[in-house]
Design a protein around this motif. Structure first.
Motif, PDB file in Angstrom:
ATOM      1  N   THR A  56       0.705  -1.228  -0.117  1.00  0.00           N
ATOM      2  CA  THR A  56       0.005   0.076   0.089  1.00  0.00           C
ATOM      3  C   THR A  56       0.769   1.029   0.036  1.00  0.00           C
ATOM      4  O   THR A  56       2.173   1.075  -0.087  1.00  0.00           O
ATOM      5  CB  THR A  56      -1.045  -0.046   1.124  1.00  0.00           C
ATOM      6  OG1 THR A  56      -0.268   0.608   2.408  1.00  0.00           O
ATOM      7  CG2 THR A  56      -1.616  -1.247   1.613  1.00  0.00           C
ATOM      8  N   ASN A  84       2.567  -3.171  -6.746  1.00  0.00           N
ATOM      9  CA  ASN A  84       1.343  -2.325  -7.548  1.00  0.00           C
ATOM     10  C   ASN A  84       2.434  -1.674  -8.783  1.00  0.00           C
ATOM     11  O   ASN A  84       3.522  -1.100  -8.935  1.00  0.00           O
ATOM     12  CB  ASN A  84       1.477  -1.117  -6.555  1.00  0.00           C
ATOM     13  CG  ASN A  84       0.130  -0.013  -7.002  1.00  0.00           C
ATOM     14  OD1 ASN A  84       0.133  -0.255  -8.378  1.00  0.00           O
ATOM     15  ND2 ASN A  84      -0.124   0.647  -6.294  1.00  0.00           N
ATOM     16  N   SER A 115      -4.234  -2.222  -8.265  1.00  0.00           N
ATOM     17  CA  SER A 115      -4.352  -1.587  -7.145  1.00  0.00           C
ATOM     18  C   SER A 115      -5.601  -0.898  -7.518  1.00  0.00           C
ATOM     19  O   SER A 115      -6.653  -1.392  -8.231  1.00  0.00           O
ATOM     20  CB  SER A 115      -3.443  -0.541  -6.861  1.00  0.00           C
ATOM     21  OG  SER A 115      -3.607  -0.070  -5.491  1.00  0.00           O
TER      22      SER A 115
END
Length: 308
Positions: A56, A84, A115
């Motif tokens: 993240t 990602n 994502s």
């Protein structure tokens, strides 16, 4: 590495190596490095077939995190669930994956994903045309040549965070398979139909070892409430037959029960088996608990019934 590999991974060997059940543990991002290493060692000792880490905008860097956990363990394969594609260029990703694969032969799986808009916007990047982005990214990985691997080194498998038809088809045509997240066994049926018989299919399954329905669903909703704010997951659930009323207040009982397997060990085992019967090669469990705990108590309780 995705399509023009000089030494592609042998998927039959990978399926045997992974076994039926692994662990998806995004919570290691919030643990200290020492605690994360200890958790990885215990998960390996419990007999689970894999360990997956997430990315993240606020998390640890996934390839560095993977290297730390691979170095702490001796057998267990580690996957990125997911790295990602908006966070780094394809050349850097290819080099990172090949470095880990050389350093820990047969123990690294490269999971890639597009994502979600909020996570990408938080990086100051524009989220648009995700399918095209992933296709172009795979092209760039194939074209990149920053890393001359030792002769005979097998490339790591590449799997995509694929939910709906077009990304599943891209997974089938350009990589070694798919790693869907936040999905019930009904999605696994559709994913296997799209992928065909050969590619890897590795769904994530959230679990709560709790037999009281009220407590179990309360814990589960702490998990589902966030993901129901992300359009990619909501659209996928619509594809599976859920409606607006299912998305309110952290999810209807029907939705929560579909996404999070809760109950005793036998109930969790039945949900894992449902994914396997639907065509999954390997199911990765995410133990859900309040806060950012690692869920090791749940994994200890489940291991004797789920891994051999």
């Amino acid at each position: 590495m995705a399509t023009s590999s000089g030494n592609p991974p042998r998927l039959d060997a990978w399926k045997e190596r992974l076994g039926s059940v692994g662990v998806w543990l995004g919570s290691v991002n919030w643990a200290s490095a020492a605690a994360a290493r200890e958790a990885a060692v215990e998960i390996e000792e419990l007999g689970y077939g894999s360990l997956w880490v997430s990315e993240t905008p606020l998390s640890k860097e996934p390839f560095v995190n993977a290297a730390i956990l691979l170095a702490a363990t001796t057998r267990i394969p580690l996957g990125t669930g997911i790295a990602n594609v908006w966070a780094r260029d394809a050349t850097a990703t290819r080099a990172s994956a090949l470095t880990l694969s050389e350093s820990f032969p047969g123990r690294f799986v490269l999971g890639l994903g597009v994502s979600h808009l909020p996570a990408v916007a938080a990086r100051g990047t524009t989220y648009e045309r995700p399918l095209t982005k992933m296709r172009d990214y795979l092209d760039q990985m194939d074209a990149a040549a920053p890393y001359e691997a030792p002769r005979g080194q097998e490339d790591p498998p590449v799997v995509l965070a694929a939910l709906r038809s077009k990304m599943l088809e891209l997974s089938r045509d350009r990589t070694q398979g798919a790693h869907p997240y936040f999905v019930p066994p009904e999605h696994t049926v559709r994913a296997r139909e799209a992928l065909g018989a050969g590619p890897l299919l590795i769904p994530e399954q959230a679990v709560v070892v709790e037999t009281d329905p009220e407590r179990a669903r309360a814990t589960a909703r702490e998990h589902t409430a966030f993901y129901l704010t992300l359009p990619n997951y909501v659209n996928n659930l619509r594809w599976l037959g859920f409606s607006d009323e299912d998305f309110e207040n952290g999810g209807s009982d029907r939705l929560v029960d579909a996404i999070v397997a809760w109950g005793d060990v036998d109930a969790i085992r039945a949900r894992v088996q449902a994914h396997l019967d639907a065509g999954a090669d390997h199911v990765v469990l995410q133990p859900i608990e309040s806060g950012r705990g690692l869920g090791l108590v749940q994994l200890r309780e489940l291991a004797p019934a789920l891994v051999g």
